[in-house]
Scaffold this active site. Structure first.
Site, PDB file in Angstrom:
ATOM      1  CE  LYS A  14      -2.096  -1.160   3.854  1.00  0.00           C
ATOM      2  NZ  LYS A  14      -1.647  -2.513   4.223  1.00  0.00           N
ATOM      3  NE  ARG A  89      -4.431  -1.769   9.045  1.00  0.00           N
ATOM      4  CZ  ARG A  89      -3.419  -1.165   8.418  1.00  0.00           C
ATOM      5  NH1 ARG A  89      -3.527   0.088   8.052  1.00  0.00           N
ATOM      6  NH2 ARG A  89      -2.315  -1.830   8.147  1.00  0.00           N
ATOM      7  NE  ARG A 128       7.600  -2.739   6.503  1.00  0.00           N
ATOM      8  CZ  ARG A 128       6.309  -2.480   6.485  1.00  0.00           C
ATOM      9  NH1 ARG A 128       5.789  -1.778   5.487  1.00  0.00           N
ATOM     10  NH2 ARG A 128       5.507  -2.905   7.427  1.00  0.00           N
ATOM     11  NE  ARG A 134       6.239  -0.576  10.271  1.00  0.00           N
ATOM     12  CZ  ARG A 134       5.200  -0.533   9.441  1.00  0.00           C
ATOM     13  NH1 ARG A 134       5.286   0.186   8.342  1.00  0.00           N
ATOM     14  NH2 ARG A 134       4.106  -1.194   9.716  1.00  0.00           N
ATOM     15  NE  ARG A 145       1.827  -5.428  10.992  1.00  0.00           N
ATOM     16  CZ  ARG A 145       2.943  -5.146  10.304  1.00  0.00           C
ATOM     17  NH1 ARG A 145       4.105  -5.665  10.659  1.00  0.00           N
ATOM     18  NH2 ARG A 145       2.880  -4.356   9.267  1.00  0.00           N
TER      19      ARG A 145
HETATM   20  P1  B4P Z   1       4.613  -1.579   2.115  1.00  0.00           P
HETATM   21  O1  B4P Z   1       4.224  -0.807   0.928  1.00  0.00           O
HETATM   22  O2  B4P Z   1       5.489  -0.878   3.120  1.00  0.00           O
HETATM   23  O3  B4P Z   1       3.396  -2.224   2.929  1.00  0.00           O
HETATM   24  P2  B4P Z   1       2.072  -1.646   3.563  1.00  0.00           P
HETATM   25  O4  B4P Z   1       0.995  -2.451   2.952  1.00  0.00           O
HETATM   26  O5  B4P Z   1       1.980  -0.151   3.432  1.00  0.00           O
HETATM   27  O6  B4P Z   1       2.316  -1.960   5.152  1.00  0.00           O
HETATM   28  P3  B4P Z   1       1.523  -2.033   6.536  1.00  0.00           P
HETATM   29  O7  B4P Z   1       0.130  -2.510   6.325  1.00  0.00           O
HETATM   30  O8  B4P Z   1       2.407  -2.853   7.386  1.00  0.00           O
HETATM   31  O9  B4P Z   1       1.558  -0.692   7.283  1.00  0.00           O
HETATM   32  P4  B4P Z   1       0.673   0.414   8.012  1.00  0.00           P
HETATM   33  O10 B4P Z   1       1.679   1.448   8.232  1.00  0.00           O
HETATM   34  O11 B4P Z   1      -0.536   0.767   7.227  1.00  0.00           O
HETATM   35  O12 B4P Z   1       5.338  -2.893   1.591  1.00  0.00           O
HETATM   36  C1  B4P Z   1       5.941  -3.824   2.474  1.00  0.00           C
HETATM   37  C2  B4P Z   1       7.305  -4.247   1.949  1.00  0.00           C
HETATM   38  O13 B4P Z   1       7.166  -4.946   0.709  1.00  0.00           O
HETATM   39  C3  B4P Z   1       8.253  -3.084   1.681  1.00  0.00           C
HETATM   40  O14 B4P Z   1       9.502  -3.398   2.200  1.00  0.00           O
HETATM   41  C4  B4P Z   1       8.299  -2.967   0.162  1.00  0.00           C
HETATM   42  O15 B4P Z   1       9.545  -2.529  -0.326  1.00  0.00           O
HETATM   43  C5  B4P Z   1       8.011  -4.392  -0.297  1.00  0.00           C
HETATM   44  N1  B4P Z   1       7.267  -4.451  -1.564  1.00  0.00           N
HETATM   45  C6  B4P Z   1       6.249  -3.645  -1.943  1.00  0.00           C
HETATM   46  N2  B4P Z   1       5.794  -3.992  -3.179  1.00  0.00           N
HETATM   47  C7  B4P Z   1       6.525  -5.094  -3.568  1.00  0.00           C
HETATM   48  C8  B4P Z   1       6.532  -5.937  -4.729  1.00  0.00           C
HETATM   49  N3  B4P Z   1       5.694  -5.728  -5.754  1.00  0.00           N
HETATM   50  N4  B4P Z   1       7.400  -6.954  -4.784  1.00  0.00           N
HETATM   51  C9  B4P Z   1       8.269  -7.189  -3.748  1.00  0.00           C
HETATM   52  N5  B4P Z   1       8.328  -6.413  -2.623  1.00  0.00           N
HETATM   53  C10 B4P Z   1       7.464  -5.382  -2.526  1.00  0.00           C
HETATM   54  O16 B4P Z   1       0.130  -0.159   9.441  1.00  0.00           O
HETATM   55  C11 B4P Z   1       0.917  -0.366  10.621  1.00  0.00           C
HETATM   56  C12 B4P Z   1       0.041  -0.579  11.895  1.00  0.00           C
HETATM   57  O17 B4P Z   1      -0.627   0.665  12.280  1.00  0.00           O
HETATM   58  C13 B4P Z   1      -1.124  -1.575  11.777  1.00  0.00           C
HETATM   59  O18 B4P Z   1      -0.712  -2.915  11.994  1.00  0.00           O
HETATM   60  C14 B4P Z   1      -2.101  -1.064  12.886  1.00  0.00           C
HETATM   61  O19 B4P Z   1      -1.747  -1.518  14.185  1.00  0.00           O
HETATM   62  C15 B4P Z   1      -1.936   0.445  12.852  1.00  0.00           C
HETATM   63  N6  B4P Z   1      -2.969   1.077  11.980  1.00  0.00           N
HETATM   64  C16 B4P Z   1      -2.727   1.709  10.792  1.00  0.00           C
HETATM   65  N7  B4P Z   1      -3.892   2.161  10.244  1.00  0.00           N
HETATM   66  C17 B4P Z   1      -4.896   1.786  11.093  1.00  0.00           C
HETATM   67  C18 B4P Z   1      -6.312   1.915  11.063  1.00  0.00           C
HETATM   68  N8  B4P Z   1      -6.935   2.515  10.045  1.00  0.00           N
HETATM   69  N9  B4P Z   1      -7.041   1.406  12.082  1.00  0.00           N
HETATM   70  C19 B4P Z   1      -6.447   0.798  13.126  1.00  0.00           C
HETATM   71  N10 B4P Z   1      -5.103   0.632  13.224  1.00  0.00           N
HETATM   72  C20 B4P Z   1      -4.311   1.115  12.216  1.00  0.00           C
END
Ligand code: B4P
Length: 192
Positions: A14, A89, A128, A134, A145
């Site tokens: 994302k 979420r 990551r 993190r 998660r």
């Molecule tokens: P990212 O792009 O970093 O992943 P993400 O989906 O944004 O991460 P996440 O869901 O953990 O985070 P959030 O901060 O929202 O990609 C992950 C990795 O994969 C990276 O290293 C990237 O380089 C690699 N990658 C990406 N695309 C690739 C591809 N095509 N091929 C290979 N590798 C690839 O959430 C963190 C926490 O905050 C949650 O667990 C929750 O506790 C809280 N939170 C956030 N929003 C909330 C909400 N709305 N309600 C309640 N709690 C919330």
């Protein structure tokens, strides 16, 4: 006004794809994860509470998140579009977002449901974790998660299917290739 919800399990890409969307479309980025991490770093009251949930692989409460997004939306005058990254979420967050946007005379344009299998999610997040520092990128928390995602977050897909804004995106492959599918979906919904 174009409102994009970028949706998927933890590690589905994302954040990565949001950066690409910003470059092409210039939309404003709301990442609830990033906002919470900033609050944690600044040791605010919200940050202290959020940390207890994040470190356990749980979601922060709907009330705190909805309040936070409602305040952020007050600063969006004049923007051409918004990317909601990691929000909603839960089903309750999806309902709240609809109400908040409707009040402003707008609604979600497209929900991008990025699909990646669990093994790949775990692999990416462990990778990551080696550089991100993190506290939630370790195997135990990652597993929790992903469970939280299936239990509390996946039902959000039905909400947007009913709204007819959900588009499935295959989230495995090159980052550029995935972005091509995303841009196609955004362009199609923008012109509907
Ligand atoms: P990212 O792009 O970093 O992943 P993400 O989906 O944004 O991460 P996440 O869901 O953990 O985070 P959030 O901060 O929202 O990609 C992950 C990795 O994969 C990276 O290293 C990237 O380089 C690699 N990658 C990406 N695309 C690739 C591809 N095509 N091929 C290979 N590798 C690839 O959430 C963190 C926490 O905050 C949650 O667990 C929750 O506790 C809280 N939170 C956030 N929003 C909330 C909400 N709305 N309600 C309640 N709690 C919330």
């Amino acid at each position: 006004m174009t409102n994009v919800v970028i949706f998927g399990a933890p590690g589905s890409g994302k954040g990565t794809q949001s950066e690409m969307i910003i470059k092409k479309y210039g939309f404003k980025h709301f990442s609830t994860g990033d906002i919470l991490r900033k609050q944690i770093a600044a040791e605010t009251e919200l940050g202290k509470i959020a940390k207890t949930f994040i470190d356990r692989g749980q979601l922060v409460t709907d009330e705190l998140i909805i309040n936070m997004i409602s305040k952020e939306l007050d600063s969006t005058k004049g923007v051409s579009g918004i990317i909601f990254d990691g929000f909603p979420r839960t089903y309750a967050q999806a309902e709240a977002l609809k109400k908040l946007l409707n009040k402003k005379g707008t609604d979600v344009t497209v929900m991008l449901n990025i699909q990646v299998d669990d093994d790949e999610l775990i692999k990416r997040l462990l990778e990551r974790g080696k550089v991100s520092g993190r506290s939630d990128d370790n195997l135990e928390t990652i597993t929790k998660r992903i469970q939280t995602y299936y239990k509390q977050t996946a039902p959000v897909i039905d909400f947007y299917k009913k709204e007819k804004t959900a588009v499935d995106i295959k989230g495995v492959g090159t980052i550029d290739g995935i972005f091509c599918s995303i841009a196609e979906a955004i362009d199609a919904k923008m012109t509907e």
